[in-house]
Write an enzyme that holds these catalytic residues in place. Structure first.
Site, PDB file in Angstrom:
ATOM      1  NE  ARG A   1       0.179   1.624   3.340  1.00 54.26           N
ATOM      2  CZ  ARG A   1       1.095   2.517   3.576  1.00 54.26           C
ATOM      3  NH1 ARG A   1       2.375   2.177   3.706  1.00 54.26           N
ATOM      4  NH2 ARG A   1       0.805   3.797   3.685  1.00 54.26           N
ATOM      5  N   GLY A   2       0.263   2.405  -0.139  1.00 52.73           N
ATOM      6  CA  GLY A   2       1.054   3.627  -0.345  1.00 52.73           C
ATOM      7  C   GLY A   2       1.107   3.871  -1.855  1.00 52.73           C
TER       8      GLY A   2
ATOM      9  NE  ARG B   1      -6.162   0.707  -1.714  1.00 49.97           N
ATOM     10  CZ  ARG B   1      -5.494   1.284  -0.709  1.00 49.97           C
ATOM     11  NH1 ARG B   1      -4.192   1.101  -0.565  1.00 49.97           N
ATOM     12  NH2 ARG B   1      -6.123   2.062   0.151  1.00 49.97           N
TER      13      ARG B   1
ATOM     14  CD  GLN C   1      -2.962   3.019   6.796  1.00 56.43           C
ATOM     15  OE1 GLN C   1      -3.543   3.363   7.834  1.00 56.43           O
ATOM     16  NE2 GLN C   1      -3.613   2.831   5.673  1.00 56.43           N
TER      17      GLN C   1
ATOM     18  CG  ASP D   1      -3.088   8.006  -1.504  1.00 54.40           C
ATOM     19  OD1 ASP D   1      -3.013   8.578  -0.401  1.00 54.40           O
ATOM     20  OD2 ASP D   1      -2.705   6.844  -1.702  1.00 54.40           O
TER      21      ASP D   1
ATOM     22  CG  ASN E   1      -2.315  11.709   2.494  1.00 55.36           C
ATOM     23  OD1 ASN E   1      -1.798  10.798   1.853  1.00 55.36           O
ATOM     24  ND2 ASN E   1      -1.956  11.982   3.729  1.00 55.36           N
TER      25      ASN E   1
HETATM   26  O1  MRU Z   1      -4.506   3.225   2.200  1.00 54.70           O
HETATM   27  P1  MRU Z   1      -3.032   3.464   2.056  1.00 54.70           P
HETATM   28  O2  MRU Z   1      -2.238   2.968   3.215  1.00 54.70           O
HETATM   29  O3  MRU Z   1      -2.520   2.947   0.735  1.00 54.70           O
HETATM   30  O4  MRU Z   1      -2.899   5.025   2.040  1.00 54.70           O
HETATM   31  C1  MRU Z   1      -1.626   5.594   1.885  1.00 54.70           C
HETATM   32  C2  MRU Z   1      -1.596   7.045   2.082  1.00 54.70           C
HETATM   33  O5  MRU Z   1      -2.605   7.702   2.248  1.00 54.70           O
HETATM   34  C3  MRU Z   1      -0.256   7.699   1.989  1.00 54.70           C
HETATM   35  O6  MRU Z   1      -0.202   8.816   2.806  1.00 54.70           O
HETATM   36  C4  MRU Z   1      -0.014   8.126   0.536  1.00 54.70           C
HETATM   37  O7  MRU Z   1      -0.176   7.026  -0.326  1.00 54.70           O
HETATM   38  C5  MRU Z   1       1.319   8.674   0.351  1.00 54.70           C
HETATM   39  S1  MRU Z   1       2.504   7.331   0.357  1.00 54.70           S
HETATM   40  C6  MRU Z   1       3.999   7.840  -0.054  1.00 54.70           C
END
Ligand code: MRU
Length: 351
Positions: free
Chosen positions: A55-56, A98, A202, A243, A253
């Protein structure tokens, strides 16, 4: 491509290509267990993205690029010179794994552009070279953003971060945590306050693990504790990743970022968003067009396998929100910094 796999994944090992297979650090198990999941086909990669093994935003783009390599290998094995038609369902499945992080669609589009230029021969070597390039470019972008973001921090301060925008969320080094790494090395950060980031945690599970691994002082706090911390003084910046950033500088985000930015503005704390240009979606005029992922309410109703809410309780679980550009002080990309972002400045950045 790595020749020797690490015995256990480090924060820099969200995705690794080794001996023709994709190794993903299973982020659902961190920090109790640091272990790889080994993937051999594109369908498994799409499921791993959907289920948050990886994820990220940048990390899922990198993983999807490697997924296209696996898709190309399978398509050539099954259809020979007709592999370009055979690969299409896998590309669609990867792209749709996603919805919010645009890096995913960006990476699949970049791989698809290469596919369009290839002939009927075995595509695997060319696809792998492109996926490795996407991975290496993301790492390099993060280093550059680290330097640029650190320059914005004057004096020494504590900071707040939300979610995990670190090495494990990217091709390596991290976006927001890349800035933190560079600024800490320059003596500009005293302590990082990491929001736990309900409901997927997270911050508690990944940011705390990653910063402790790097030897950077980190204190975990409940998401709701950020306002009173700011009121007490000593916090110079909120530093987060993204994101998807719209053409006017609105920033999607992790859920809770918007509230944090409102509170930051009230207390005179600045907000920095660190994200590579692969996160910028110039096709969306504003953040209102960004698709916001809704995940299973069960993520909210339970915690660590234990039911919290009464049976039958309704719950909503949007996992991202949009912070208006007006609440963002700086967007830091590998191409440069945009202060007080707006549509004209974003256009100038993106050419
Ligand atoms: O649901 P996630 O854990 O994939 O969400 C991630 C985030 O919101 C991060 O802050 C974003 O992707 C930046 S990662 C470098």
């Amino acid at each position: 491509m790595v020749t020797n796999l690490p015995a256990a994944p480090t924060p820099d090992d969200a995705a690794l290509w080794h001996a023709g297979r994709l190794y993903l650090t299973d982020q659902r198990r961190l920090p109790e267990r640091a272990e790889f999941l080994v993937l051999d086909d594109a369908r498994s990669v799409a499921i791993a993205i959907r289920d948050m093994v990886v994820r990220g935003a940048p990390a899922i783009g990198v993983a999807a690029a490697y997924g296209v390599v696996l898709a190309g290998r399978d398509a050539y094995q099954s259809a020979g010179a007709g592999w370009k038609e055979a690969i299409t369902p896998d590309l669609d499945q990867l792209r749709e794994a996603r919805p919010t992080a645009v890096n995913l669609a960006w990476a699949v589009r970049r791989m698809a552009r290469l596919i369009a230029a290839l002939d009927g021969a075995d595509p695997a070597p060319a696809l792998l070279a492109e996926a490795l390039a996407i991975h290496a470019e993301d790492r390099a972008a993060n280093r550059r953003m680290g330097d640029l973001g650190a320059e914005l921090i004057t004096g020494r301060t504590d900071i707040i971060t939300h979610c995990n925008a670190g090495a494990i969320a990217t091709g390596g080094y991290g976006t927001a945590l890349g800035v933190v790494r560079s600024a800490y090395a320059a003596g500009k950060i005293g302590r990082v306050y990491a929001d736990e980031t309900r409901p997927w945690m997270q911050g508690a599970r990944l940011t705390a693990w990653e910063l402790m691994h790097a030897g950077i002082p980190v204190t975990l706090q409940a998401d709701g504790a950020a306002a009173s911390l700011m009121a007490g003084g000593g916090i110079g910046w909120v530093i987060v990743g993204s994101d998807r950033i719209a053409a006017n500088g609105d920033v999607a985000n992790k859920i809770g970022t918007y509230g944090l930015a409102v509170v930051a503005r009230y207390h005179g704390v600045k907000v920095m968003v660190a994200a590579p240009t692969s996160t910028i979606d110039m096709e969306l005029a504003s953040g209102s067009g960004i698709p916001i992922e809704e995940r299973d309410p069960e993520e909210l109703l339970s915690c660590g396998g234990r039911r919290l809410a009464p049976a039958g309780c309704a719950a909503r679980n949007p996992v991202f929100d949009v912070t208006p550009a007006a609440l963002v002080d700086a967007i830091v990309t590998e191409r440069g910094v945009v202060l007080a972002p707006n549509a004209a400045k974003m256009r100038a950045l993106m050419g």
